[in-house]
Scaffold this motif. Structure first.
Motif, short mmCIF file in Angstrom:
data_model
loop_
_atom_site.label_atom_id
_atom_site.label_comp_id
_atom_site.label_asym_id
_atom_site.label_seq_id
_atom_site.Cartn_x
_atom_site.Cartn_y
_atom_site.Cartn_z
N GLY A 1 0.79 -1.23 0.00
CA GLY A 1 0.00 0.00 0.00
C GLY A 1 0.82 1.27 0.00
O GLY A 1 0.27 2.36 0.17
N ARG B 1 10.60 22.14 10.67
CA ARG B 1 10.43 20.90 11.42
C ARG B 1 11.59 20.62 12.37
O ARG B 1 11.63 19.56 13.02
N HIS C 1 12.60 15.93 1.32
CA HIS C 1 12.60 14.54 1.78
C HIS C 1 14.00 13.95 1.75
O HIS C 1 14.43 13.26 2.69
N THR D 1 16.09 12.62 4.86
CA THR D 1 16.14 11.16 5.06
C THR D 1 17.07 10.41 4.12
O THR D 1 17.26 9.21 4.27
N LEU E 1 10.22 8.37 -1.65
CA LEU E 1 9.16 7.40 -1.91
C LEU E 1 8.90 7.39 -3.40
O LEU E 1 8.68 8.45 -4.01
N LYS F 1 1.56 16.47 -3.58
CA LYS F 1 2.23 16.85 -2.33
C LYS F 1 1.78 18.22 -1.84
O LYS F 1 2.17 18.65 -0.76
N ASN F 2 0.98 18.90 -2.65
CA ASN F 2 0.52 20.24 -2.28
C ASN F 2 -1.00 20.32 -2.18
O ASN F 2 -1.56 21.42 -2.25
N PHE G 1 -1.63 5.32 -2.07
CA PHE G 1 -0.84 5.94 -1.00
C PHE G 1 -1.04 7.45 -0.99
O PHE G 1 -1.28 8.06 0.07
N ARG H 1 -4.35 8.27 0.46
CA ARG H 1 -4.38 8.19 1.92
C ARG H 1 -3.77 9.45 2.54
O ARG H 1 -4.31 10.03 3.49
N ASP I 1 1.77 14.53 5.23
CA ASP I 1 2.69 14.52 4.09
C ASP I 1 3.64 13.32 4.17
O ASP I 1 3.75 12.65 5.17
N GLU I 2 4.30 13.09 3.04
CA GLU I 2 5.14 11.90 2.90
C GLU I 2 6.36 11.93 3.81
O GLU I 2 6.91 10.89 4.14
N LEU I 3 6.79 13.13 4.16
CA LEU I 3 8.02 13.21 4.94
C LEU I 3 7.85 12.51 6.29
O LEU I 3 8.77 11.85 6.77
N GLY I 4 6.68 12.65 6.88
CA GLY I 4 6.42 11.97 8.14
C GLY I 4 6.57 10.46 7.99
O GLY I 4 7.18 9.79 8.84
N TYR I 5 6.05 9.93 6.89
CA TYR I 5 6.17 8.49 6.62
C TYR I 5 7.64 8.09 6.49
O TYR I 5 8.09 7.10 7.07
N LEU I 6 8.39 8.90 5.72
CA LEU I 6 9.81 8.59 5.51
C LEU I 6 10.60 8.67 6.82
O LEU I 6 11.44 7.81 7.10
N LEU I 7 10.32 9.70 7.62
CA LEU I 7 11.04 9.86 8.88
C LEU I 7 10.80 8.66 9.80
O LEU I 7 11.70 8.23 10.53
N ARG J 1 10.60 5.73 8.87
CA ARG J 1 11.35 4.58 8.35
C ARG J 1 12.82 4.63 8.77
O ARG J 1 13.65 3.93 8.21
#
Lengths: 475, 195
Positions: A24, A51, A158, A162, A166, B113-114, B165, B168, B175-181, B183
Motif C-alpha cells: 500500500g 520541522r 525529503h 532522510t 518514496l 504533495k501540495n 498511498f 491516503r 505529508d510523505e516526509l512523516g512516513y519517511l522519517l 522509516r
C-alpha cells in the motif's frame, strides 16, 4: 507475465537501492547523490527548519550555483548581476550550505558550473548510483549507467532529511538506435528524432534505456546529451549501459575512486548492463543511419523535423487537437504551414546549456566558426557548461575562434536556456539554440526557439539563417 | 495540510494539450526563495498583455469563470521542468484540482504533495465535460476523492484513478516526509548493510 530471468540495467540499480517496500505504499529508495542548486532548494531548507530537521547525509549532498548566475563580468573582473533577486537567491543557497555543512561550488569557484556538467566532470557521478536533483535534466547522469531523475522541492526536502525518496516502480522502455549516423549528425539529432517520433508525453511513466550501435559509438558527452533530454519525452529517467568508455572517462577524475578502489569499482560497474534475456515493457528501434540534422519548428521538443523537411501543414491533420496545437505553434513561431525551415532568418544563436555545453560541443561548433564570421546583425552567445570546460576551451584556443568570428564568449551557467540571469532573446526574435526546451517564452518572453545541435546552431550563426551544417563541414 | 474533503466548484477551461510548466509559471518568476504570491504569476504570459493588463480572451480573466476552483486542461498537463512553483502557483491562485486526460509524472507528484488533485479522465468523459462547460460556464462539479469520482449536477459521474498511498496522504492531510522519517530504522539498517 514475465518469462525471462534476466534483469534490465534499471532493475539492477533499482533493486540495490530499496530500503523498504511495504504494502500500500511506494518503495523507499535510497539516494546516493543529491545535487542541489539555488532555484529549487530554498523552500526545502525552509521546510527542514520549520520541522527542526537537519540534513541527514551532507557528504552525499553537493550544491552548485548555475541558474541565476551572471555570465558576464565587468572590466574589473566582477560578475554583473542584472537583478538583485538573483544575487539574493545565491546568498540563500550559500547560507543554507554553510548551516548544514554541504559542499558548495559557488559562483566563481574553479569547480562551479551547470549541475549536470560538473557532476560527471568531477567524477561525482558513478555507474549504478541513484542520483536526484530538483531539476528535470538530472536524467543526464543516466549516461553513466546511473538511475538519475528530477524531483520537486518537496522531494528535495525529503532527501535532505532522510536520504530517501518514496517512489513507485516505473516501467522500462528500451530504444535501440541501429546503424551509424552520417557526418554532421550528432547525439542531439538522435534524441530530437526520438522525441519527435514518440512525442513529449511518449515515455511518461517509463525509464528509457538507450542502446544499439549508434549509442555505443557515442563518446560520454554525446551520451549525456541523449540522456539529458529524456524528460522531453516525458520519461522518468534515461540510462545507458556502462562500458569501457564510461570507465575511461571517470578514471583520474577528482572525485572518482582511485587506484585499487577504482579497479574494484570497475569490476562492479561491468555488470551494469541489461542482461541479454531481460525484457522491457516497451521497445522501439530507430535507424540512426537514415537521420539528418534536425531542428524543432514548434513550441515543444516533440515538434521537430529533419532539416530538409517542411514544417507540418495543419490542413493535412485529421486529429482536431493535433490540428489546433499545430496551428497555435505555427502562429506563435511566425511560420507558414508546409514550408521548409531551411533559409529561415535567425536573430540569435545560443550554444550552451546542460544539453550541449561540454568541450566536444564547443569543438563541434568551433569547426563551423573557424575562419568564418557571425552573420551581420546576428547575436551569437557561447556559454561553456563549467569553469573546467571554459579552461579547456581556452587552452585549445576555441575561445579565440568564437571571439574572432564575432561571437560572445561568456562565463559558465544555464544562461539563455532558461533566461533567468538576463541572458535572453527579445519578443518575436528567432533563436537557434543547443538547449533543451522550445516552450513559448522559454528563452525570453515572446521569443521563438529552434532547438538544434551545436553544428546546426553554428551553421545558423555564420549564415544568418537555418542552414544544413553538412554543407559547411564538407569543404 | 488540511485533509482533502469532498467539494463542489466551478471550472475554468484552459483546454490545450501539453501545457508545460514554463507556461504555468515562467522561469523569470523562479528567483524567489519562498512561495508567496505565485498565484498572481500563474499563466502569466497567456494571461497578461505586455503592459501587464489582463488579456480579456484568456479564461482566467473571463468573468463567466470567476471563482472557479478546478482547471480543465488537455493531454499531458504539466510537462517540462520539475519546478514545484507550478502547483504552488495553481494552489495560491485558489485551484484545488486539475482535470486532464493525462499528466506529466513530476507535475503529478508535485501536485499531490501540495493538496492539488490531478484528476485523469477518460477522453470521452473529458470531452463530455468540456462540452457541458461550454454550454454552461457556471456548471458545478462535485469532486469526491474518497470515492474517486466527479459528479455533474445531473448526476453524471466519472471515476478517476489515484495512487492509493497519495490518496491516503491527502485524505488524512499528512505529508510523505512523516512516513519517511518513521522509516529511520530501515534507513539506518540499509546504510549499515552497505558498509
Amino acid at each position: 507475465m514475465r518469462l525471462s530471468q534476466g534483469k534490465t540495467l534499471f532493475e539492477k540499480v533499482w533493486e540495490t537501492h530499496l530500503v523498504a517496500e511495504e504494502p500500500g505504499a511506494p518503495a523507499v529508495v535510497y539516494i546516493d547523490l543529491h545535487l542541489v542548486h539555488e532555484v529549487t532548494s530554498p523552500q526545502a531548507f525552509t521546510g527542514l527548519a520549520a520541522r527542526g530537521l537537519k540534513v541527514r547525509r551532507p557528504e552525499r549532498t553537493k550544491a552548485t550555483m548555475d541558474h541565476s548566475t551572471p555570465t558576464r563580468k565587468s572590466s574589473d573582473g566582477r560578475f554583473v548581476f542584472v537583478d538583485e533577486q538573483n544575487r539574493a537567491q545565491l546568498e540563500v543557497l550559500r547560507a543554507n550550505c554553510e548551516a548544514h555543512g554541504i559542499e558548495l561550488f559557488a559562483l566563481g569557484d574553479a569547480r562551479n558550473g551547470i549541475v549536470h556538467v560538473v557532476g560527471p566532470e568531477l567524477g561525482l557521478t558513478h555507474p549504478g548510483m541513484t542520483i536526484v536533483c530538483g531539476d528535470s535534466h538530472t536524467s543526464t547522469h543516466g549516461a553513466f549507467g546511473a538511475l538519475a531523475f528530477g524531483i520537486g522541492t518537496s522531494q528535495v526536502e525529503h532527501v535532505l532529511a532522510t536520504q530517501c525518496l518514496l517512489h513507485a516502480r516505473p516501467k522500462t522502455f528500451r530504444v535501440t538506435f541501429e546503424g551509424a549516423p552520417g557526418p554532421g549528425v550528432s547525439a542531439k539529432d538522435l534524441i530530437l528524432a526520438l522525441i519527435a517520433r514518440i512525442g513529449v508525453g511518449g515515455a511518461t511513466g517509463h525509464v528509457l534505456e538507450y542502446a544499439g550501435p549508434a549509442i555505443e559509438a557515442l563518446d560520454m558527452e554525446g551520451r549525456m546529451t541523449v540522456c539529458n533530454m529524456s524528460i522531453e519525452a516525458g520519461a522518468k529517467a534515461g540510462m545507458i549501459a556502462a562500458d569501457d568508455k564510461t570507465f575511461a572517462y571517470l578514471e583520474g577524475r577528482e572525485r572518482a575512486p582511485k587506484g585499487a578502489d577504482f579497479a574494484a569499482a570497475v569490476d562492479r560497474w561491468r555488470g551494469l548492463v541489461s542482461d541479454a534475456d531481460a525484457s522491457f515493457d516497451r521497445e522501439l528501434t530507430i535507424d540512426a543511419a537514415s537521420l539528418v540534422p534536425r531542428l524543432t519548428w514548434g513550441t515543444n521538443p516533440g515538434m521537430g523535423v529533419g532539416i530538409d523537411e517542411p514544417v507540418p501543414d495543419p490542413a493535412t491533420l485529421s486529429d482536431v487537437q493535433a490540428k489546433e496545437a499545430t496551428q497555435k505553434a505555427l502562429a506563435y513561431m511566425g511560420l507558414e504551414a508546409g514550408k521548409p525551415l531551411l533559409g529561415r532568418e535567425v536573430d540569435v544563436v545560443f550554444i550552451g546549456s546542460c544539453t550541449n555545453s561540454r568541450i566536444s560541443d564547443l569543438r563541434a561548433a568551433a569547426q563551423i566558426f573557424e575562419g568564418r564570421k557571425v552573420a551581420s546583425g546576428l547575436r551569437a552567445l557561447v556559454v561553456p557548461g563549467s569553469h573546467e570546460v571554459k579552461k579547456q576551451a581556452e587552452a585549445e584556443g576555441l575561445d579565440r575562434v568564437f571571439v574572432e568570428a564575432g561571437a560572445e564568449w561568456r562565463e559558465p551557467g544555464c544562461s539563455m536556456c532558461i533566461a533567468m540571469n538576463g541572458d535572453e532573446i527579445g519578443p518575436g526574435q528567432v533563436a537557434v539554440s543547443t538547449s533543451n526546451r522550445n516552450f513559448e517564452g522559454r528563452q525570453g518572453k515572446g521569443g521563438r526557439t529552434l532547438l538544434a545541435s551545436p553544428y546546426t546552431a553554428a551553421a545558423a550563426a555564420v549564415t544568418g539563417k537555418v542552414t544544413d551544417p553538412r554543407t559547411l563541414l564538407s569543404r | 495540510m488540511e485533509p482533502f474533503r469532498p467539494f463542489s466548484a466551478r471550472l475554468v477551461p484552459v483546454v490545450v494539450d501539453d501545457v508545460d510548466t514554463d507556461q504555468i509559471i515562467p522561469a523569470r518568476f523562479l528567483k524567489v526563495t519562498d512561495k508567496v504570491g505565485l498565484g498572481q504569476k500563474l499563466f502569466s504570459d497567456w494571461r497578461y498583455e505586455a503592459d501587464g493588463s489582463p488579456k480579456p480572451s484568456f479564461p482566467l480573466n473571463d468573468s463567466r469563470y470567476a471563482g472557479a476552483q478546478i482547471l480543465l486542461s488537455g493531454h499531458n498537463f504539466g510537462c517540462g521542468s520539475s519546478r514545484e512553483h507550478a502547483p504552488w502557483s495553481l494552489v495560491d491562485y485558489g485551484l484545488r484540482a486539475v482535470i486532464a486526460t493525462s499528466f506529466a509524472d513530476i507535475f503529478k507528484g508535485n501536485a499531490l504533495k501540495n493538496g492539488l488533485l490531478p484528476i485523469e479522465l477518460e477522453p470521452a468523459h473529458h470531452a463530455a465535460l468540456r462540452a457541458r462547460l461550454e454550454a454552461d460556464p457556471s456548471v458545478e462539479v462535485k469532486v469526491d476523492l474518497d470515492a474517486q469520482t466527479i459528479t455533474l449536477p445531473d448526476g453524471t459521474t466519472s471515476s478517476f484513478p489515484v495512487d492509493p498511498f497519495a490518496k491516503r496522504m491527502l485524505l488524512e492531510g499528512v505529508d510523505e516526509l512523516g512516513y519517511l522519517l518513521a522509516r529511520e530504522p530501515a534507513i539506518a539498517a540499509f546504510e549499515a548493510s552497505r558498509g
